[in-house]
Design an enzyme around this catalytic site. Sequence first.
Site, mmCIF file in Angstrom:
data_model
loop_
_atom_site.group_PDB
_atom_site.id
_atom_site.type_symbol
_atom_site.label_atom_id
_atom_site.label_comp_id
_atom_site.label_asym_id
_atom_site.label_seq_id
_atom_site.Cartn_x
_atom_site.Cartn_y
_atom_site.Cartn_z
ATOM 1 N N THR A 71 0.788 -1.341 -0.110
ATOM 2 C CA THR A 71 0.180 0.103 0.040
ATOM 3 C C THR A 71 0.828 1.402 -0.047
ATOM 4 O O THR A 71 0.806 2.310 -0.761
ATOM 5 C CB THR A 71 -0.933 -0.012 1.455
ATOM 6 O OG1 THR A 71 -1.635 -1.321 1.360
ATOM 7 C CG2 THR A 71 -1.645 1.247 1.364
ATOM 8 N N CYS A 72 1.910 1.141 0.922
ATOM 9 C CA CYS A 72 2.781 2.404 0.979
ATOM 10 C C CYS A 72 3.295 3.146 -0.146
ATOM 11 O O CYS A 72 3.249 4.023 -0.616
ATOM 12 C CB CYS A 72 3.910 2.151 1.908
ATOM 13 S SG CYS A 72 5.035 3.412 2.301
ATOM 14 N N SER A 114 -3.663 -3.803 5.382
ATOM 15 C CA SER A 114 -4.845 -3.391 5.217
ATOM 16 C C SER A 114 -5.486 -2.874 4.285
ATOM 17 O O SER A 114 -5.017 -2.438 3.209
ATOM 18 C CB SER A 114 -4.899 -2.402 6.497
ATOM 19 O OG SER A 114 -4.102 -1.016 6.180
ATOM 20 N N ALA A 135 -12.347 13.140 8.868
ATOM 21 C CA ALA A 135 -11.499 14.072 8.913
ATOM 22 C C ALA A 135 -9.907 13.395 9.863
ATOM 23 O O ALA A 135 -9.695 13.929 10.861
ATOM 24 C CB ALA A 135 -11.981 15.371 9.982
ATOM 25 N N MET A 186 -1.293 2.210 12.104
ATOM 26 C CA MET A 186 -1.208 1.679 10.794
ATOM 27 C C MET A 186 -0.248 2.641 10.070
ATOM 28 O O MET A 186 -0.633 3.390 9.417
ATOM 29 C CB MET A 186 -2.528 1.589 9.998
ATOM 30 C CG MET A 186 -3.106 0.392 10.600
ATOM 31 S SD MET A 186 -4.733 0.129 9.619
ATOM 32 C CE MET A 186 -5.436 -1.254 10.401
ATOM 33 N N HIS A 219 21.910 27.669 14.396
ATOM 34 C CA HIS A 219 21.157 29.022 14.271
ATOM 35 C C HIS A 219 21.495 29.261 12.689
ATOM 36 O O HIS A 219 22.649 29.421 12.524
ATOM 37 C CB HIS A 219 21.516 30.016 15.328
ATOM 38 C CG HIS A 219 20.864 31.323 15.223
ATOM 39 N ND1 HIS A 219 19.463 31.350 15.393
ATOM 40 C CD2 HIS A 219 21.149 32.495 14.630
ATOM 41 C CE1 HIS A 219 19.112 32.732 15.053
ATOM 42 N NE2 HIS A 219 20.120 33.499 14.761
#
Length: 464
Positions: free
Chosen positions: A43-44, A148, A184, A317, A443
């Site tokens: 899926t990723c 999933s 959401a 997940m 910085h």
Amino acid sequence: MSETPFDLLVIGAGPGGYVAAIRAAQLGLKVACVEKAPALGGTCLRVGCIPSKALLESSERYHEATQGLAQHGVKVSGVELDLSTMLARKDKVVTTLTRGVAGLFKKNKVTRFEGHASFQAPGEVTVTDAEGAVQTVHAKRVLIATGSSVTPLPGVELDGDRIGTSTEALSYPSVPEHLVIIGAGVIGLELGSVWARLGAKVTVLEYLDRIMGGMDAELAKTAQKIFTRQGLTFRLGVKVTGATVDGDRCVVTYEGGEPLACDRVLLAIGRRPNTENLGLERLGLSVDKRGCIPVNAHFETSVPGVFAIGDVIAGPMLAHKAEEEGIACVEHMVTGYGHVNYDAIPSVVYTHPEIASVGKSEEELKAAGIPFKKGSFPFIANGRARALEQTDGLVKILAHPETDRVLAVHIIGPRAGDLIAEAAVAIEFGASAEDIARSSHAHPTLAEAVKEAALAVDGRALHI
Ligand code: FAD
Ligand code: NAI
């Protein structure tokens, strides 16, 4: 029929499975991996993390060119969206990476099987390819990493086009006029941001009375304000009852309000583990009430020699969680050691600004009865954020009042996803807020906001 006796067969080549396969091969095991999709990466890589981030990046560039550059004194005109090129670039990023995984399999001598895997017995798995040809693979141990899929919602009729999931929303052929998103959560916010930046009207319907359930409430509230300003419309406390399509229009119905007309619907109410048609019943292996495969601390199921990791087991997940589990699982098989520290797994929402967390939310700490002291620092007081013209957001550090040990860090702001790495390492090393505060941070960098938040834990931030 394959006679090869593998030491380990991994089912699923997502970030959990393919990383476990590579690590096991590095450790000297004879490894095979079965994946039903033609491309590796799960899926990723195929329809998740990578294509969504590619589109988030491109849409952000477009948005910047149309609305963000003028304040830097850069005048641009005639900016146009070339959506097909944007989508093609995303596809190229995906293909390059999925081919890269195939290359890594070759390099590490991981044998690849293409097809759907199903258990016949603990060490025996059949693989059925797209043409229906079946072969049997034997292995001493099998690791389930099947991931999933989208959780369906009764009444919402997914048609694979107008009413779809994140997969369709990664490839809309034109910018929707009005996109209604159900949920959401992370997908709703990331893909909602993509299409809103490209010009769509976006309405997000959420069942709860807040966005990003589970996320630290202060961050979620700040996020909602920022995304509303960016043009997303949120309707909270809404119970969706259906979504139907009629030609090129859709209608979304919900309790207590007028139906919403739109031209595309994205269902994103969560994902559920892939355990169907795996033959688990032949092993006598059952799932818990959330559909996850139960495992012990070493990711072994109740069936000896059968392991599971990633989205198919409990926990967040996330791709990197799946990877850590895969590595710990196979390292334990070979070396007897392997551990995942779930308190130090970060999560990132790649919106603009990004939202990143590691450790528990304030609400979770309170519920668990863990005392904490808090230090926050806003990006508006950070020089680099000013120079970037990206001053929204803050860094918040929660530390134990007695030991000063860092319990959690929550960030909403520019490059929060990169800044959270320092916090995850601090938690992994058991650092105190004082440790971060006394470490030199270059910085001017955004990371100085992390140092200042650590100083603020002790009431001594310097620049606010
Ligand atoms: P998966 O990646 O789902 O891989 C499982 C593989 O198993 C699949 O390729 C599947 O085809 C295969 N398979 C399943 N059953 C069988 C079978 N019986 N036989 C053979 N093969 C099988 N997470 C992040 O950390 N960061 C992000 O930015 C992020 N963005 C996301 C964006 C979207 C739109 C989505 C949907 C998800 C996102 N995620 C993100 C979540 C992430 O994709 C998952 O957590 C991760 O992919 C889980 O890895 P996995 O290896 O457990 O499973
Ligand atoms: P999610 O769990 O993040 O959010 C789902 C939202 O839908 C929740 O706010 C929930 O309250 C709401 N909801 C549930 N039922 C509903 C209903 N009937 N009507 C309206 N709202 C409802 O799930 P999402 O966004 O689908 O993502 C799935 C998973 O994929 C995430 O949990 C995350 O693990 C992973 N992911 C991770 C990303 C990242 O790490 N950047 C990006 C995208 C996905």
